[in-house]
Design a protein around this motif. Structure first.
Motif, short mmCIF file in Angstrom:
data_model
loop_
_atom_site.label_atom_id
_atom_site.label_comp_id
_atom_site.label_asym_id
_atom_site.label_seq_id
_atom_site.Cartn_x
_atom_site.Cartn_y
_atom_site.Cartn_z
N ALA A 1 0.82 -1.22 0.00
CA ALA A 1 0.00 0.00 0.00
C ALA A 1 0.85 1.26 0.00
O ALA A 1 0.33 2.35 -0.24
N GLY B 1 0.13 5.73 -0.30
CA GLY B 1 -0.37 5.71 1.07
C GLY B 1 -0.99 6.99 1.56
O GLY B 1 -1.26 7.12 2.76
N LEU C 1 -6.09 3.46 5.15
CA LEU C 1 -5.77 2.34 4.26
C LEU C 1 -6.82 1.24 4.35
O LEU C 1 -7.17 0.62 3.35
#
Lengths: 334, 334, 334, 334
Positions: C188, D190, C291
């Motif tokens: 991520a 992110g 996230l």
């Protein structure tokens, strides 16, 4: 307990008068103030009554470059003892907000700062302040040296904001006290070539007397630098100075120019310049004390004038009246 | 053209003999070598014939801490001129690989390094090398100073690998030439307290003579540091020294210990220590030259012995024979 | 007010019993706990009574991966309101020390942490805690998702400690919940290739089901990585994994191995490896919530088992008894 | 060998004509170009004949966002093989200067860049270029995807110049192809909240279709951000956008405004803003390829129009004629 203070009753009028003081509570400490440096901001509050959005509204005590001796401590104090000689960090953060918790306590929106309206400053004989604002100075450092930790901190922080790296070539524009100390900070942090510029021949000469290359006006046309520390605040200096930066050059902006500054930004894309604004400092007191006490930075020679508390007004106006002055110190106990 | 060289014919045997030399081609430069510092690695190649995976296989010229004067230049040389006094960076990278292009040219897998087998080194009278390995030194710097740029570079790079920040308290374990220069580098980059330790009373005394706090064995039991620079290579020193680091402490490991080092790693989680291995240096020559020439680092006093080329073997063995020695310099023109 | 808690009366013995609770004061908040993840540390306290220097001495409530709903607020609370759904950061720093003021509040020596002796944890129905430990979660996130913010935070912080940069190739050793979430965090944050290894075929298969390359045992012998995140804590894994790092590679060590780890440090000098120990996390809650809620990290699929409060002991022992388990959640309101 | 090229004979006039080509030498590779994205700079060269100091002087081939298939390789090529599908990095640095050796090869003063006068670009059928400019793309990526690695690289580099950290709230001003890809880059690295603004309702709508919050004109008056990525190049946007940055906020300036930009710099001191100019990118190709091929960034949907080589002029003028266009692709083999 006596406590004379230099009170600015309104812009332009300073009166030395007795002010109430009190015993320190909790983690507070009462400091007998021995030396207070005069900053350009003090002078501006005296003459103009404001700096940007900070407007003087009612009587205020000025002064935020201060050192003294611990006279009394509150019941919860653990970091200092009566008799300790200390330099004073003027900002007290909330220690709770996002900025404080990420290491940027100097950007705390609730920061209480000496001599920034509406908070009183250090031009007093006895100051009560949190122990966490105090940093002991060794015997070899004078109180004047201790007061100079504040302007040196500005220089140190500017070096950090410019991501100064050892071996960098550095241009400092403006050779007043802050510029001189920023240049010394850069040198003490491993910079290679450090060049100062100023419009004042006196200041250029002074910079040279400290071993710096210095120029009246601009630096050599073909000189190129990795770092710029702008301390003049004069409009027009920044665009010229940015031309001198090499690819990947970094500028830290200390001087606050009035009004808009016209920048040919697209001209800076090819070199990928970085322009970093500076707001005081954080975490610098121990470093500055170490550099001064070990002789790596000379703050003593920038002190050109000294005044007793009764002559605070003269001290505050010195910079405007005497072009051969650099830093005035007020000694509140005299 | 004469070119005497100190050739190690096989481990243990050094013979001074004439070696062929040639005119510089392209960007090559012929340097008349005036001073070569002896490094512990030279001594190890002489006595053991290998360092880790680098094994001496055939005759080799040692020496990689060198300075001299430009004697002749190839047709494409632009950075130096005949007569220039230069310090020599001993590594020549490929300038093409991932490491070179990301700024880590010192980690280039095709790096050609003076006196690392199978490449010859600088213990010669005339060295032909790429101009990009040469850095001019000012008049105030001696050739010996120029040769010391190399070990000072190790210290500077160790500071960078340790993310040394101004005001950090620094522990340097091992007070040989590299430790002494690492300590000086830390001080020149704004460190606050710098403490050295060594098992040799001579080295401890020498460190003190340069103004450092130094200890025979370990630092004070209650002293805590932000940065550790491990230069001893002695097994057992590192685990002990890591105990002295504060939370978020950083260690740079210069000394290469033999065999495994047993570390109680889980003991370092709570403090979030960072351990950074060091491999020589990159981008340090200009910085080191500036620090030496401006007097911020004193390399001269670590030179304790000097030898003519004919006595190279004695120079290489000095460190093992004389506990009161620090750095030997070979002068190839004598 | 009822408040059932799963109390570990002594190692090995958990009893669900009524515990006193109280109204929140000042900036405190009472949270109705809805989900508590079981961490390996909870299991270790239950079975061994200690982790390193932290020794259980008397009854203690375990659990520190928690989320719930605000049930009541103290008079000075401003950040949350009754009814808010919140994820709980388990550490409360002093906000005053050097570590707190430099942004490293997680290294605060006075940190109070849920379920770290002697402080009680979150395996209760009603927890009173400072509002600054609470972070609102959006409607799309379940309480289980909210409890998983804690282990995801470990992974995020490990990426930061490893200075993970976009495009890095990453090896994660250990594919338990923390390893899986560290791998997801790396992905991520822009990592290129992310590879997991574990000795458990179940875990390897699970990692593959999330789209990761995963290996039973070691990664391909010729695979090289920029970053290693060690989450296994198994002795022997680290030395092997460090061999896989490229020059300038960086390792973050999350897993805490028992006893000494023997490292051939000198073998890491040429590549200039950096080894960074990890201690929990700091500043990660908002990032982790973003996230998870945006779907960039999938925490839901790692929850393999759920238990009511009465079966806390079974939940704590699950990982040791069922090799096909990953994360157990205790639901204190059931 | 045939090699049709779209040649701009002079500003405003593009002619498709046969151009000589040759066998690749040394490390050169001949690439059969399959897709070339049209950049605003191509359009500006066509309509205005110059961008800043870069002036078109004589015929030139435009186009620098390109991908294709390896058709032939020089004798020293090792990184690619005939048949490989590749994305092309358009800049070739000298690999020798200070900038190249410190990792900033994109700032190399001798950089040769496709379609920057006087160098020809990629709007050809067959391009001969150094193998080091080529990066293999996996089967799942189309040539159009490969061509979009270039504008995505701008967005990735802008994130790096802004020191984007996971969890940051990001404002992107300008929702053209670069703004859209910068926003996607931020999300893939992110970022928490990513907001776009543009004056074009079509672009705002398109941004929303990709899941972004987007606004016609300015962002919500009370929204605050950690990072600004300025991609509009419109004068007046930057001063407004800087007001939205939180303390310690960072701005990356991609869009190049014409003439001076008036900035109230002193207003940015209290927040210590950092303004970083952006010049293309460095080291981004592997990262961008990974993000595209893994689906973390969607480049396909920004391609709104496709043209054969014969219609290059229409492609170059599309952006000015069709407000509902985003990215035009020229397919040289059609």
């Amino acid at each position: 307990m006596h406590n004379l203070a230099a009170v600015m009753q309104r812009p332009g009028v300073i009166v030395v008068q007795e002010r109430p003081t009190r015993d320190p509570r909790g983690r507070e400490v009462a400091v007998r103030i021995e030396a207070v440096g005069v900053c350009g901001s003090d002078t501006t509050y005296l003459t103009a009554g404001r700096i940007g959005d900070y407007v003087v509204d009612g009587a205020i005590v000025l002064g935020h470059e201060a050192a003294g001796q611990v006279a009394a401590v509150g019941p919860d104090v653990t970091r200092v003892r009566v008799g300790d000689r200390v330099a004073i960090e003027p900002g007290t953060p909330c220690r709770d907000c996002r900025e404080c918790l990420t290491g940027n306590y100097h950007l705390c929106p609730r920061l209480v700062f000496l001599a920034t309206p509406p908070h009183d400053g250090a031009l007093v004989q006895r100051l009560v302040i949190d122990e966490r604002n105090l940093f002991a100075i060794p015997d070899g450092m004078s109180y004047e040296d201790g007061a100079m930790v504040e302007p040196l901190s500005v220089g140190l922080w500017a070096c950090r904001r410019a991501t100064l790296r050892p071996g960098d070539d550095v241009l400092v524009t403006g050779a007043g006290p802050v510029g001189i100390l920023a240049a010394q900070a850069a040198r003490a942090l491993g910079a290679a070539r450090v060049v100062l510029t100023d419009v004042s021949p006196f200041r250029v000469g002074f910079a040279r007397s400290l071993g710096f290359e210095a120029h009246d006006g601009e630096a050599d046309a073909d000189a190129r630098f990795d770092v710029l520390i702008e301390c003049s605040g004069a409009s027009g200096v920044l665009p010229e100075a940015l031309e001198r930066l090499r690819p990947a050059g970094r500028a830290a902006i200390v001087g606050m120019a009035k009004g808009d500054v016209a920048l040919a930004l697209a001209h800076y894309n090819p070199r990928e310049l970085t322009i970093s604004m500076v707001n005081r400092y954080a975490h610098t007191w121990p470093t500055a004390i170490s550099l001064i006490s070990s002789g790596r930075v000379d703050v003593r020679s920038i002190v050109t004038h000294r005044f007793p508390l009764a002559e605070t007004e003269r001290a505050l106006l010195l910079a405007r009246r005497d072009p051969h002055s650099l830093k005035a110190i007020v000694q509140p106990q005299l």
